[in-house]
Motif scaffolding. Structure first.
Motif, PDB file in Angstrom:
ATOM      1  N   LEU A   1      -5.738  -8.895   5.042  1.00 28.80           N
ATOM      2  CA  LEU A   1      -4.390  -8.185   5.044  1.00 28.80           C
ATOM      3  C   LEU A   1      -4.434  -7.006   4.335  1.00 28.80           C
ATOM      4  O   LEU A   1      -3.852  -5.931   4.903  1.00 28.80           O
ATOM      5  N   PRO A   2      -4.845  -6.830   3.144  1.00 29.35           N
ATOM      6  CA  PRO A   2      -4.970  -5.355   2.474  1.00 29.35           C
ATOM      7  C   PRO A   2      -5.698  -4.337   3.595  1.00 29.35           C
ATOM      8  O   PRO A   2      -5.198  -3.163   3.640  1.00 29.35           O
ATOM      9  N   ASP A   3      -6.844  -4.659   4.282  1.00 28.45           N
ATOM     10  CA  ASP A   3      -7.328  -3.831   5.177  1.00 28.45           C
ATOM     11  C   ASP A   3      -6.312  -3.529   6.451  1.00 28.45           C
ATOM     12  O   ASP A   3      -6.464  -2.217   6.601  1.00 28.45           O
ATOM     13  N   ILE A   4      -5.894  -4.318   6.759  1.00 25.23           N
ATOM     14  CA  ILE A   4      -4.732  -4.054   7.842  1.00 25.23           C
ATOM     15  C   ILE A   4      -3.770  -3.168   7.269  1.00 25.23           C
ATOM     16  O   ILE A   4      -3.304  -2.042   8.159  1.00 25.23           O
ATOM     17  N   LEU A   5      -2.960  -3.304   6.311  1.00 28.45           N
ATOM     18  CA  LEU A   5      -2.070  -2.497   5.882  1.00 28.45           C
ATOM     19  C   LEU A   5      -2.501  -1.153   5.383  1.00 28.45           C
ATOM     20  O   LEU A   5      -1.941  -0.136   5.828  1.00 28.45           O
ATOM     21  N   GLN A   6      -3.870  -0.915   4.920  1.00 25.83           N
ATOM     22  CA  GLN A   6      -4.412   0.083   4.594  1.00 25.83           C
ATOM     23  C   GLN A   6      -4.559   1.173   5.670  1.00 25.83           C
ATOM     24  O   GLN A   6      -4.474   2.488   5.857  1.00 25.83           O
TER      25      GLN A   6
ATOM     26  N   VAL B   1       0.917  -1.141   0.037  1.00 28.14           N
ATOM     27  CA  VAL B   1       0.089   0.030  -0.021  1.00 28.14           C
ATOM     28  C   VAL B   1       1.078   1.292  -0.218  1.00 28.14           C
ATOM     29  O   VAL B   1       2.041   1.121   0.515  1.00 28.14           O
ATOM     30  N   PRO B   2       0.471   2.137  -0.792  1.00 27.12           N
ATOM     31  CA  PRO B   2       1.187   3.446  -0.597  1.00 27.12           C
ATOM     32  C   PRO B   2       0.930   4.402   0.528  1.00 27.12           C
ATOM     33  O   PRO B   2      -0.222   4.105   1.143  1.00 27.12           O
ATOM     34  N   VAL B   3       2.014   5.009   0.934  1.00 23.41           N
ATOM     35  CA  VAL B   3       1.790   6.094   2.050  1.00 23.41           C
ATOM     36  C   VAL B   3       2.068   7.512   1.549  1.00 23.41           C
ATOM     37  O   VAL B   3       3.113   7.635   0.837  1.00 23.41           O
TER      38      VAL B   3
END
Length: 67
Positions: free
Chosen positions: A49-54, A18-20
């Motif tokens: 996992l995508p939700d956690i990283l976002q 994911v971008p920051v």
């Protein structure tokens, strides 16, 4: 948004990134998780996992915008 590497680069390895973004919406950096494909499967890989990283990325973005 997020990006998935589904064994495209290395056989039997998957990754999610994911971008920051900074306050001007420019890429400040990225967060990623990579692991053997057998550990990156199912609903956990596709949704959780995508939700956690976002969420983590969003927290970093808030920190950056207030520092």
């Amino acid at each position: 948004g997020y990006s998935i590497n589904n064994e495209e680069s290395i056989k039997n390895h998957k990754a999610i990134a994911v971008p920051v973004l900074d306050s001007n919406e420019y890429a400040f950096g990225a967060l990623s998780v990579a692991a053997p494909a057998h550990r990156m499967q199912g609903d956990w890989f596709k949704n959780e996992l995508p939700d956690i990283l976002q969420n983590i990325g969003n927290e970093i973005e808030l920190y950056l915008s207030h520092s």
